[in-house]
Design an enzyme around this catalytic site. Sequence first.
Site, PDB file in Angstrom:
ATOM      1  N   SER A   1      -0.592  -5.473   1.453  1.00 21.30           N
ATOM      2  CA  SER A   1      -0.075  -6.587   2.233  1.00 21.30           C
ATOM      3  C   SER A   1       0.516  -7.629   1.278  1.00 21.30           C
ATOM      4  O   SER A   1       1.389  -7.307   0.487  1.00 21.30           O
ATOM      5  CB  SER A   1      -1.175  -7.181   3.126  1.00 21.30           C
ATOM      6  OG  SER A   1      -0.640  -8.079   4.068  1.00 21.30           O
TER       7      SER A   1
ATOM      8  N   GLU B   1       5.691  -0.516   3.922  1.00 20.94           N
ATOM      9  CA  GLU B   1       4.903  -0.617   5.156  1.00 20.94           C
ATOM     10  C   GLU B   1       5.122  -1.977   5.790  1.00 20.94           C
ATOM     11  O   GLU B   1       5.543  -2.928   5.129  1.00 20.94           O
ATOM     12  CB  GLU B   1       3.417  -0.366   4.867  1.00 20.94           C
ATOM     13  CG  GLU B   1       2.746  -1.383   3.936  1.00 20.94           C
ATOM     14  CD  GLU B   1       2.160  -2.593   4.646  1.00 20.94           C
ATOM     15  OE1 GLU B   1       1.919  -2.520   5.869  1.00 20.94           O
ATOM     16  OE2 GLU B   1       1.959  -3.623   3.983  1.00 20.94           O
TER      17      GLU B   1
ATOM     18  N   HIS C   1      -1.130  -1.398   6.858  1.00 18.98           N
ATOM     19  CA  HIS C   1      -1.867  -2.024   7.953  1.00 18.98           C
ATOM     20  C   HIS C   1      -2.247  -1.035   9.055  1.00 18.98           C
ATOM     21  O   HIS C   1      -1.934  -1.230  10.228  1.00 18.98           O
ATOM     22  CB  HIS C   1      -1.050  -3.171   8.548  1.00 18.98           C
ATOM     23  CG  HIS C   1      -0.891  -4.337   7.632  1.00 18.98           C
ATOM     24  ND1 HIS C   1       0.074  -4.381   6.657  1.00 18.98           N
ATOM     25  CD2 HIS C   1      -1.572  -5.517   7.558  1.00 18.98           C
ATOM     26  CE1 HIS C   1      -0.015  -5.545   6.015  1.00 18.98           C
ATOM     27  NE2 HIS C   1      -0.998  -6.248   6.537  1.00 18.98           N
TER      28      HIS C   1
END
Length: 352
Positions: free
Chosen positions: A146, A252, A322
């Site tokens: 992230s 992602e 995620h």
Amino acid sequence: MNRRKFIARSVQASALSAIPIGSVFAQQTTTNQVESEIVLPKKLKKGDTVGLIAPGYSLSDRALQNAITNVKAMGFIPYHTSRISGSFGYFSNTDIARVEDIHEMFLNPKIDAIFCARGGYGCTRILKDINFDYIQQNPKILLGFSDITALVNSIYQKTGIVTFHGPVGTTLDNEFNRDQLSAIIENANNSIEVATETFSAAKTTSDSTFQNYVINPGTATGRLVGGNLSLLSAMTGTDFDVDYTDKIVFIEEIDEDPYRVDRMLTQLLDSKTFKHARGIVLGVFKGCDDPKRSTSFSLKEVILDRLKPTNIPAVYGFPIGHVDHNITLPVGINATLNTEDYSLKLIENSVS
């Protein structure tokens, strides 16, 4: 539990506290990554000490305890400083304190590896203040995803040290994530095929973001770089822009409307080096196919529109980021993507 008393600070870490903060942050690192000089951090073994940091968003006491429990479940000894939960607005602590925590974890010889306890915005704010010489002189495993995208790529590019895009402390809560991480950081294997997932028709019908598909066929080999799309986009054009030349790029994202994914992919495509990537591996963009406007393109339409014209071998739907199952990918080592059998194989050691 705060384990500050468990580990005495090293001479280097103690010396750090005596350095005026301004002089530390004013120092400009002279290190530059040289592709042929990749540095492998030392592999972990059971009983090693893992330093937990929160370089971005604030961390609740419950989340911290979950991270500690998960690290213990892997057979490691967790350690953290009081800085991890300073609660400065929406950050875990001030920019200075978060940088100090990163420095201390690398300088302290009793810390064997560093796991980010959580992600959340904040890492890009502190990149300019990190002393990459400290890190280069003390190579260690750094793990996270992230917002941690900013750290894992910047450290690799500035020092040549292999870093790890994978679960944070709070998401090491299932066997898949722990097993995938252990296979990468506890073994000096030079050939590992990372795990993939194929979801049922019922799952892909109810949520199209879990569909697996090939964007462009082909085989490609290159060093791995990448991470969260929002962060890669935010870093474009800065001193910490990722060099995608000859790389296998993994990406992602979560909870972004298709038009936003379109915008960020377009920014990457318009950057200096993305068009020179050798391969592209997209994760499951969970929550990115629920547009608020009825006239919107679907996520798949956006991805095909943006990436198919590149003719770069590319796939969608790997368990990255995620999602409940999150594979660990070493940033900086060579890997081979084969779209025909939907595989990604690590072809050299990522730890020593």
